[in-house]
Design a protein around this motif. Structure first.
Motif, PDB file in Angstrom:
ATOM      1  N   HIS A 287       0.810  -1.221   0.000  1.00 50.86           N
ATOM      2  CA  HIS A 287       0.000   0.000   0.000  1.00 50.86           C
ATOM      3  C   HIS A 287       0.847   1.276   0.000  1.00 50.86           C
ATOM      4  CE1 HIS A 287      -3.416  -2.637   0.743  1.00 50.86           C
ATOM      5  NE2 HIS A 287      -4.185  -1.615   0.460  1.00 50.86           N
ATOM      6  N   ALA A 288       2.110   1.186  -0.420  1.00 51.21           N
ATOM      7  CA  ALA A 288       2.932   2.390  -0.531  1.00 51.21           C
ATOM      8  C   ALA A 288       2.555   3.139  -1.802  1.00 51.21           C
ATOM      9  CB  ALA A 288       4.412   2.021  -0.559  1.00 51.21           C
ATOM     10  N   ARG A 289       2.188   4.415  -1.646  1.00 50.37           N
ATOM     11  CA  ARG A 289       1.756   5.213  -2.794  1.00 50.37           C
ATOM     12  C   ARG A 289       2.382   6.605  -2.698  1.00 50.37           C
ATOM     13  NH1 ARG A 289      -4.518   4.700  -3.874  1.00 50.37           N
ATOM     14  NH2 ARG A 289      -3.770   4.637  -6.032  1.00 50.37           N
ATOM     15  N   SER A 290       2.545   7.242  -3.857  1.00 48.08           N
ATOM     16  CA  SER A 290       3.158   8.562  -3.863  1.00 48.08           C
ATOM     17  C   SER A 290       2.721   9.306  -5.108  1.00 48.08           C
ATOM     18  CB  SER A 290       4.692   8.462  -3.831  1.00 48.08           C
ATOM     19  OG  SER A 290       5.167   7.875  -5.030  1.00 48.08           O
ATOM     20  N   ALA A 291       2.966  10.606  -5.114  1.00 47.43           N
ATOM     21  CA  ALA A 291       2.714  11.448  -6.276  1.00 47.43           C
ATOM     22  C   ALA A 291       3.987  12.221  -6.590  1.00 47.43           C
ATOM     23  CB  ALA A 291       1.558  12.418  -6.016  1.00 47.43           C
ATOM     24  N   LEU A 292       4.336  12.268  -7.867  1.00 47.58           N
ATOM     25  CA  LEU A 292       5.498  13.003  -8.337  1.00 47.58           C
ATOM     26  C   LEU A 292       6.768  12.604  -7.571  1.00 47.58           C
ATOM     27  CD1 LEU A 292       6.105  15.114 -10.511  1.00 47.58           C
ATOM     28  CD2 LEU A 292       5.933  16.869  -8.753  1.00 47.58           C
ATOM     29  N   LEU A 293       6.934  11.283  -7.369  1.00 41.60           N
ATOM     30  CA  LEU A 293       8.117  10.733  -6.707  1.00 41.60           C
ATOM     31  C   LEU A 293       8.317  11.295  -5.309  1.00 41.60           C
ATOM     32  CD1 LEU A 293      10.677  10.654  -9.673  1.00 41.60           C
ATOM     33  CD2 LEU A 293       8.939   8.976  -9.043  1.00 41.60           C
ATOM     34  N   SER A 294       7.240  11.645  -4.635  1.00 39.52           N
ATOM     35  CA  SER A 294       7.332  12.163  -3.277  1.00 39.52           C
ATOM     36  C   SER A 294       7.517  11.020  -2.293  1.00 39.52           C
ATOM     37  CB  SER A 294       6.069  12.967  -2.930  1.00 39.52           C
ATOM     38  OG  SER A 294       4.919  12.139  -3.003  1.00 39.52           O
ATOM     39  N   ASP A 295       7.561  11.350  -1.019  1.00 42.12           N
ATOM     40  CA  ASP A 295       7.704  10.367   0.046  1.00 42.12           C
ATOM     41  C   ASP A 295       6.595   9.331  -0.055  1.00 42.12           C
ATOM     42  OD1 ASP A 295       8.346   9.056   2.378  1.00 42.12           O
ATOM     43  OD2 ASP A 295       7.419  10.566   3.681  1.00 42.12           O
ATOM     44  N   MET A 296       6.952   8.065  -0.110  1.00 44.38           N
ATOM     45  CA  MET A 296       5.961   7.000  -0.234  1.00 44.38           C
ATOM     46  C   MET A 296       5.383   6.666   1.145  1.00 44.38           C
ATOM     47  SD  MET A 296       7.632   4.515  -3.151  1.00 44.38           S
ATOM     48  CE  MET A 296       9.313   4.557  -2.527  1.00 44.38           C
ATOM     49  N   ARG A 297       4.055   6.669   1.209  1.00 46.18           N
ATOM     50  CA  ARG A 297       3.366   6.424   2.471  1.00 46.18           C
ATOM     51  C   ARG A 297       2.276   5.379   2.258  1.00 46.18           C
ATOM     52  NH1 ARG A 297       0.699  11.241   4.785  1.00 46.18           N
ATOM     53  NH2 ARG A 297       0.305  11.932   2.671  1.00 46.18           N
ATOM     54  N   PRO A 298       1.911   4.634   3.299  1.00 51.54           N
ATOM     55  CA  PRO A 298       0.792   3.686   3.160  1.00 51.54           C
ATOM     56  C   PRO A 298      -0.531   4.440   3.073  1.00 51.54           C
ATOM     57  CG  PRO A 298       1.659   3.671   5.413  1.00 51.54           C
ATOM     58  CD  PRO A 298       2.569   4.546   4.611  1.00 51.54           C
ATOM     59  N   LEU A 299      -1.219   4.264   1.949  1.00 53.19           N
ATOM     60  CA  LEU A 299      -2.463   4.987   1.695  1.00 53.19           C
ATOM     61  C   LEU A 299      -3.524   4.034   1.173  1.00 53.19           C
ATOM     62  CD1 LEU A 299      -1.015   8.128  -0.148  1.00 53.19           C
ATOM     63  CD2 LEU A 299      -1.781   8.025   2.229  1.00 53.19           C
ATOM     64  N   ALA A 300      -4.780   4.421   1.358  1.00 53.36           N
ATOM     65  CA  ALA A 300      -5.903   3.615   0.885  1.00 53.36           C
ATOM     66  C   ALA A 300      -5.940   3.599  -0.639  1.00 53.36           C
ATOM     67  CB  ALA A 300      -7.205   4.165   1.443  1.00 53.36           C
ATOM     68  N   SER A 301      -6.544   2.562  -1.193  1.00 52.80           N
ATOM     69  CA  SER A 301      -6.709   2.439  -2.647  1.00 52.80           C
ATOM     70  C   SER A 301      -8.197   2.351  -2.975  1.00 52.80           C
ATOM     71  CB  SER A 301      -5.951   1.217  -3.153  1.00 52.80           C
ATOM     72  OG  SER A 301      -6.374   0.041  -2.480  1.00 52.80           O
ATOM     73  N   ASN A 302      -8.765   1.161  -2.862  1.00 49.63           N
ATOM     74  CA  ASN A 302     -10.217   0.961  -2.966  1.00 49.63           C
ATOM     75  C   ASN A 302     -10.722   0.545  -1.589  1.00 49.63           C
ATOM     76  OD1 ASN A 302     -10.276   1.378  -5.829  1.00 49.63           O
ATOM     77  ND2 ASN A 302      -9.522  -0.709  -6.098  1.00 49.63           N
ATOM     78  N   LEU A 303     -11.304   1.479  -0.868  1.00 50.06           N
ATOM     79  CA  LEU A 303     -11.710   1.250   0.524  1.00 50.06           C
ATOM     80  C   LEU A 303     -13.206   0.964   0.574  1.00 50.06           C
ATOM     81  CD1 LEU A 303     -10.656   1.332   3.491  1.00 50.06           C
ATOM     82  CD2 LEU A 303     -11.414   3.721   3.546  1.00 50.06           C
ATOM     83  N   PHE A 304     -13.571  -0.171   1.171  1.00 47.74           N
ATOM     84  CA  PHE A 304     -14.965  -0.604   1.248  1.00 47.74           C
ATOM     85  C   PHE A 304     -15.436  -0.599   2.692  1.00 47.74           C
ATOM     86  CE2 PHE A 304     -13.287  -2.375  -2.594  1.00 47.74           C
ATOM     87  CZ  PHE A 304     -14.343  -2.434  -3.502  1.00 47.74           C
ATOM     88  N   LEU A 305     -16.538   0.093   2.972  1.00 44.87           N
ATOM     89  CA  LEU A 305     -17.230  -0.047   4.250  1.00 44.87           C
ATOM     90  C   LEU A 305     -18.409  -0.983   4.013  1.00 44.87           C
ATOM     91  CD1 LEU A 305     -17.903   2.498   7.002  1.00 44.87           C
ATOM     92  CD2 LEU A 305     -19.813   1.121   6.197  1.00 44.87           C
ATOM     93  N   GLN A 306     -18.377  -2.138   4.686  1.00 47.69           N
ATOM     94  CA  GLN A 306     -19.397  -3.165   4.497  1.00 47.69           C
ATOM     95  C   GLN A 306     -20.153  -3.369   5.804  1.00 47.69           C
ATOM     96  OE1 GLN A 306     -16.646  -6.275   3.455  1.00 47.69           O
ATOM     97  NE2 GLN A 306     -16.607  -5.724   1.278  1.00 47.69           N
ATOM     98  N   ALA A 307     -21.457  -3.574   5.690  1.00 49.04           N
ATOM     99  CA  ALA A 307     -22.281  -3.710   6.900  1.00 49.04           C
ATOM    100  C   ALA A 307     -23.300  -4.824   6.731  1.00 49.04           C
ATOM    101  CB  ALA A 307     -23.000  -2.394   7.197  1.00 49.04           C
TER     102      ALA A 307
END
Length: 626
Positions: A442-462
């Motif tokens: 889940h490491a993601r970044s923009a314009l080669l910035s600092d890579m951080r763990p970020l959400a991608s496709n987040l599902f709230l299920q109930a």
């Protein structure tokens, strides 16, 4: 100055590095690390680039890494244990129109490079440390390089950047070790986790803008807003973005992948008769330019947005209110993107020599409420939370956050964050944390910035979600039980990255949240009050939500069964975490992401009505548009 740097980064042209598409992928080949990877990966020879590969960029990266691996060392100083090169070829087509007239059009191409060098070992290295010189995280020497893909020029750039990154790493390691000796109990969490190297070289693809005339389409779409004479200004922006992303590290990972994104983002603003400035926005995102809707469909959507803004212009001001609030799926998706973001990451915060650092993080809303709470209840018992970058669609609708491999070269994984209300996992990059030590892609970044763990496709299920009629009845019953004549329903939340046309509007937003970042201030956009007696709805304007922290979602009063896809561009810039400013970017400066959620009914939500001073109206009316 940090605030202004954050704003500048928000406005910078950045590429969404984790868009969904890859073309003609070859097989992903994981390479298991050998014994040498445990202590000194840089001692392992770099795998050769296939002879059939004509891409000079890959050959230049490989050859310069081999030279650095074998020869890079200061006298009397340890050699690097990890080297990483990232390159990004960025092609952007941008077209902007207003009221049927072309404002600007451009096609640009840039190439960016980032070099990272680490000294030490996986347990203790030169990263994750804040000294008086600033934060040295996963970001090495970064800059713009030549776009000709010339072998010799790129090797020269890599050589200079590697030399600089190594010297920075040696200095930072010395400062870090000195600081650790001053601590009674140094941290035991590793600085860097191991990962199986991957070789994935996709077929090289050039940008395909299609044969459509984007200037004419932009004019035609924006002309639909000429039917609204009370609009002060509009901007309809078409963006088509292609990126070729390269990653090579000394562990054996070699990646080249092509990704694309196409977007239409529009901002509208007006002024009510009492002088209040109002705005609205429209956005649509797809993975390639040919999938963008035709100008007639875009014009129809813009006309609906304009009609909505004109209704808002004539609506009454929102009074102060505390009670049950119903969030429709688009508003619930926006709310979750803001409130959950600081707590989804399981990475450890960096060490700091500044005693006030933790206080700053707290004040800016960046503290994780879920750290250290694994296997405890964090959401209602019937609610689960899943993040899955491997899914490409939901109920036939494409998911914007899909990717195969994250930006650190780790295979994407489905993560069950919350199961039946209990916290089970967190999103991880290769920076370990107090609860989990390895990456789950889940490491993601923009314009080669600092890579951080970020959400991608987040599902709230109930489990046991209610249909629309049953949820509305529960909402009105809760209002009646609280003694309210009416309660509020939020249909959409604001997105300042898209809706602010003028700089002063953005500054007003910034000033409005600056004192309420950690207090959970949220900015709704389209709000209706719903009368208990007959269910009648009336739009209101000018209010904001106070005190809506993540803990408010722990006890959800009601959940619908109307799961809806909310696509958005996730902002990776630091600062103002957990707010609209911290959560959202644009196609130029964000990462494609998705939240899938049903309607949410929350109890005891505090709305504060408008208490500011409206601006004076223009001295003369606007000129006719037709």
């Amino acid at each position: 100055m940090r605030i202004f740097a954050t704003i500048a980064l928000l406005a910078a042209c950045a590429l969404p590095l984790s868009a969904a598409t890859t073309t003609h992928p070859r097989n992903i080949v994981p390479v298991l690390p050998g014994p040498a990877a445990v202590s000194a990966s840089a001692a392992t020879p770099q795998a050769a680039v296939p002879e059939s590969e004509s891409d000079k960029t890959l050959h230049a990266m490989h050859d310069e890494m081999e030279r650095a691996r074998t020869r890079l060392q200061l006298p009397g100083v340890e050699k690097p244990f990890y080297l990483e090169y990232r390159l990004m070829d960025l092609d952007v087509r941008a077209v902007t129109s207003s009221f049927g007239a072309l404002v600007s059009t451009s096609t640009t191409r840039n190439r960016f490079m980032s070099v990272e060098v680490r000294v030490g070992d996986y347990h203790l290295d030169s990263s994750n440390f804040i000294s008086e010189d600033g934060f040295q995280g996963f970001l090495g020497s970064t800059g713009e390089v030549g776009i000709d893909r010339d072998y010799n020029s790129l090797r020269q750039d890599l050589w200079l950047a590697t030399d600089q990154a190594y010297k920075q790493a040696v200095t930072q390691m010395s400062l870090k070790q000195s600081f650790l000796r001053s601590l009674t109990k140094p941290p035991e969490i590793d600085d860097f986790s191991q990962a199986a190297p991957i070789v994935k070289i996709d077929a090289h693809a050039e940008p395909d803008w299609t044969s459509r005339n984007w200037e004419d389409e932009s004019r035609a779409a924006s002309a639909a807003l000429a039917n609204f004479p009370h609009l002060s200004g509009t901007r309809v922006n078409y963006y088509m973005i292609y990126v070729t992303y390269y990653l090579m590290n000394s562990e054996g990972t070699t990646i080249r992948t092509t990704r694309s994104l196409a977007a239409i983002e529009a901002a509208l603003d007006t002024t009510a008769d009492d002088g209040m400035s109002l705005h609205d926005y429209f956005a649509t995102y797809v993975t390639k330019p040919s999938d963008l809707p035709d100008p007639a469909a875009v014009g129809s959507s813009l006309a609906q947005t304009g009609t909505e803004l004109m209704t808002m212009r004539q609506s009454p001001l929102m009074p102060d209110f505390t009670g049950p609030v119903l969030f429709d799926p688009p508003a619930a998706g926006s709310l979750l993107a803001q409130a959950l973001a600081p707590s989804l990451s399981g990475a450890r915060p960096p060490l700091s020599t500044m005693p006030a650092f933790d206080e700053i993080i707290e004040r800016m809303g960046g503290r994780s409420e879920w750290s250290g709470r694994v296997n405890t209840r964090v959401l209602p018992a019937n609610v689960s939370l899943v993040d899955d970058p491997t899914l490409k669609e939901f109920n036939g609708q494409p998911l914007l956050g899909n990717y195969d491999i994250d930006d650190e070269g780790v295979k994407a994984q489905r993560v069950q964050v919350v199961e039946n209300g209990s916290l089970k996992n967190l999103l991880m990059s290769r920076r370990p944390g107090p609860d989990f030590s390895t990456s789950n892609g889940h490491a993601r970044s923009a314009l080669l910035s600092d890579m951080r763990p970020l959400a991608s496709n987040l599902f709230l299920q109930a489990n046991g979600g209610l249909d629309s009629a049953a949820l509305k009845k529960k909402f009105l019953d809760a209002c009646r039980d609280d003694g309210h004549e009416w309660c509020l329903e939020v249909k959409r939340m604001d997105n300042p990255a898209l809706s602010s046309i003028r700089q002063e509007d953005f500054s007003d937003f910034l000033g409005g949240i600056a004192g309420g970042v950690a207090s959970g201030e949220r900015i709704p956009l389209v709000v209706y009050r719903v009368y208990v007696s007959d269910g009648r709805e009336e739009m209101v304007r000018g209010g904001h939500i106070e005190g809506l922290q993540l803990r408010a979602i722990r006890n959800i009063l009601g959940i619908g069964n109307d799961e809806t896809v909310f696509p958005y561009m996730q902002n990776t810039a630091g600062g103002f975490a957990g707010t609209a400013l911290g959560a959202f970017g644009s196609a130029q400066g964000g990462i494609p992401s998705t939240v899938v959620t049903p309607s949410l009914l929350l109890d005891e939500i505090e709305f504060r009505g408008f208490h500011g001073e409206p601006r004076r109206l223009p001295l003369v009316p606007a000129p006719p548009l037709k």
